[in-house]
Scaffold this motif. Structure first.
Motif, short mmCIF file in Angstrom:
data_model
loop_
_atom_site.label_atom_id
_atom_site.label_comp_id
_atom_site.label_asym_id
_atom_site.label_seq_id
_atom_site.Cartn_x
_atom_site.Cartn_y
_atom_site.Cartn_z
N THR A 194 0.82 -1.22 0.00
CA THR A 194 0.00 0.00 0.00
C THR A 194 0.85 1.27 0.00
OG1 THR A 194 -0.13 0.23 2.42
CG2 THR A 194 -1.78 -1.21 1.35
N TRP A 195 2.16 1.13 0.15
CA TRP A 195 3.02 2.29 0.33
C TRP A 195 3.03 3.23 -0.87
CZ3 TRP A 195 7.79 2.90 3.71
CH2 TRP A 195 7.54 2.40 4.99
N ASP A 196 3.08 2.71 -2.08
CA ASP A 196 3.17 3.62 -3.23
C ASP A 196 1.89 4.44 -3.39
OD1 ASP A 196 1.84 1.30 -4.07
OD2 ASP A 196 2.97 1.10 -5.92
N GLU A 197 0.74 3.82 -3.16
CA GLU A 197 -0.52 4.57 -3.25
C GLU A 197 -0.66 5.59 -2.11
OE1 GLU A 197 -2.65 4.87 -5.74
OE2 GLU A 197 -1.26 3.56 -6.82
N ALA A 198 -0.25 5.20 -0.91
CA ALA A 198 -0.28 6.15 0.22
C ALA A 198 0.65 7.33 -0.06
CB ALA A 198 0.13 5.44 1.51
N ALA A 199 1.81 7.06 -0.64
CA ALA A 199 2.75 8.13 -0.98
C ALA A 199 2.15 9.08 -2.00
CB ALA A 199 4.06 7.54 -1.49
N ARG A 200 1.51 8.53 -3.01
CA ARG A 200 0.87 9.39 -4.03
C ARG A 200 -0.18 10.29 -3.39
NH1 ARG A 200 1.22 4.45 -7.25
NH2 ARG A 200 2.72 4.82 -8.93
N ARG A 201 -1.02 9.70 -2.51
CA ARG A 201 -2.05 10.51 -1.84
C ARG A 201 -1.44 11.60 -0.97
NH1 ARG A 201 -4.15 5.34 -0.95
NH2 ARG A 201 -3.57 5.45 1.25
N ALA A 202 -0.23 11.34 -0.44
CA ALA A 202 0.46 12.32 0.42
C ALA A 202 1.24 13.34 -0.41
CB ALA A 202 1.39 11.60 1.39
N GLY A 203 1.21 13.21 -1.73
CA GLY A 203 1.93 14.16 -2.58
C GLY A 203 3.41 13.86 -2.71
N ILE A 204 3.82 12.64 -2.42
CA ILE A 204 5.22 12.24 -2.52
C ILE A 204 5.45 11.63 -3.90
CG2 ILE A 204 7.00 10.75 -1.53
CD1 ILE A 204 5.30 10.87 1.10
N LYS A 205 6.57 11.96 -4.50
CA LYS A 205 6.91 11.47 -5.84
C LYS A 205 7.07 9.95 -5.85
CE LYS A 205 10.45 12.21 -9.38
NZ LYS A 205 11.66 12.99 -9.68
N VAL A 206 6.40 9.30 -6.79
CA VAL A 206 6.49 7.85 -7.00
C VAL A 206 6.71 7.64 -8.48
CG1 VAL A 206 5.28 5.64 -6.83
CG2 VAL A 206 4.88 7.40 -5.09
N ASN A 207 7.76 6.89 -8.83
CA ASN A 207 8.03 6.63 -10.25
C ASN A 207 8.84 5.35 -10.41
OD1 ASN A 207 10.74 7.32 -9.75
ND2 ASN A 207 10.49 9.40 -10.53
N GLY A 208 9.33 5.11 -11.60
CA GLY A 208 10.11 3.92 -11.89
C GLY A 208 11.60 4.14 -11.89
N THR A 209 12.06 5.27 -11.36
CA THR A 209 13.48 5.61 -11.36
C THR A 209 14.07 5.53 -9.95
OG1 THR A 209 13.07 7.11 -13.20
CG2 THR A 209 15.16 7.36 -12.04
N PRO A 210 14.99 4.59 -9.71
CA PRO A 210 15.59 4.49 -8.38
C PRO A 210 16.64 5.56 -8.15
CG PRO A 210 16.60 2.91 -9.85
CD PRO A 210 15.49 3.58 -10.63
N LYS A 211 16.73 6.02 -6.92
CA LYS A 211 17.79 6.93 -6.47
C LYS A 211 18.21 6.48 -5.08
CE LYS A 211 16.54 10.76 -9.20
NZ LYS A 211 16.65 11.88 -9.76
N VAL A 212 19.44 6.76 -4.72
CA VAL A 212 19.88 6.45 -3.36
C VAL A 212 18.96 7.19 -2.39
CG1 VAL A 212 21.75 6.72 -1.68
CG2 VAL A 212 22.27 6.01 -4.02
N GLY A 213 18.44 6.47 -1.42
CA GLY A 213 17.52 7.06 -0.45
C GLY A 213 16.06 6.82 -0.77
N SER A 214 15.79 6.34 -1.98
CA SER A 214 14.39 6.04 -2.32
C SER A 214 13.99 4.69 -1.74
CB SER A 214 14.16 6.08 -3.84
OG SER A 214 14.92 5.11 -4.50
N VAL A 215 12.70 4.44 -1.74
CA VAL A 215 12.16 3.18 -1.23
C VAL A 215 11.67 2.35 -2.41
CG1 VAL A 215 10.38 2.11 0.21
CG2 VAL A 215 11.52 4.21 0.97
N ALA A 216 12.22 1.16 -2.55
CA ALA A 216 11.77 0.22 -3.59
C ALA A 216 10.52 -0.49 -3.06
CB ALA A 216 12.86 -0.79 -3.88
N VAL A 217 9.50 -0.58 -3.91
CA VAL A 217 8.23 -1.19 -3.52
C VAL A 217 7.92 -2.36 -4.44
CG1 VAL A 217 5.75 -0.84 -3.21
CG2 VAL A 217 7.34 1.04 -2.74
#
Length: 161
Positions: free
Chosen positions: A87-110
């Protein structure tokens, strides 16, 4: 002055008096490189201080994010409930947090699938070309820490807190 710099300065002063040319300085490591398995709830059960089940992936990721100023309370962040990993990616989207297919150091893989239907999350600690290194709990190691390098296309999405 930072402790590492103080040690380096002391070593340089000492070697100038002793006539030696060898100086060994501590490396400037990131939190992740120093930390490894620094998770505070090893061997414990119950709920952690962020509202997640201890020794599961969500708790470990909440711990790692807290080291970078992202603090969950009652498994919520920015008013949204972050429950099971799937549920994390959808919760993040609702919270206005960027969710995409590009990894960066510090990001959360779902991973939206797996984890017995609850999904999985992991902390991205390194990106190198098409490969990422993730730190995680309760994936291959039952209720324990793990670190692995995988293709960046393996997780479903990445959250950029």
């Amino acid at each position: 002055m930072k402790p590492a710099r103080s040690l380096l300065l002391a070593a340089m002063v000492a070697t100038s008096f002793l006539g030696s040319t060898a100086v060994i300085a501590p490396a400037a490591w990131s939190v992740e490189e120093r930390a490894g398995d620094d998770y505070p709830y090893k061997g414990q059960s119950g709920t952690d201080k962020w509202g997640f089940s201890k020794r599961y992936c969500t708790s470990f990721v909440a711990h790692r994010l807290s080291q970078h100023g992202v603090n969950f309370k009652h498994a919520k962040y920015k008013g949204e409930k972050f429950g099971n990993a799937n549920t994390w990616d959808e919760a993040a989207r609702r919270a206005g947090i960027k969710v995409n297919g590009t990894p960066k150091v510090g990001s959360v893989a779902v991973w939206n699938s797996g984890g017995g239907g609850a999904g999985h999350v992991a902390y991205v600690s390194k990106v190198s070309g098409n490969k990422i290194t993730v730190e995680e709990y309760h994936y291959r190691n039952h209720l324990a820490y793990g670190k692995r390098t995988i293709d960046k296309s393996v997780p479903s999405t990445f959250i950029h807190f």
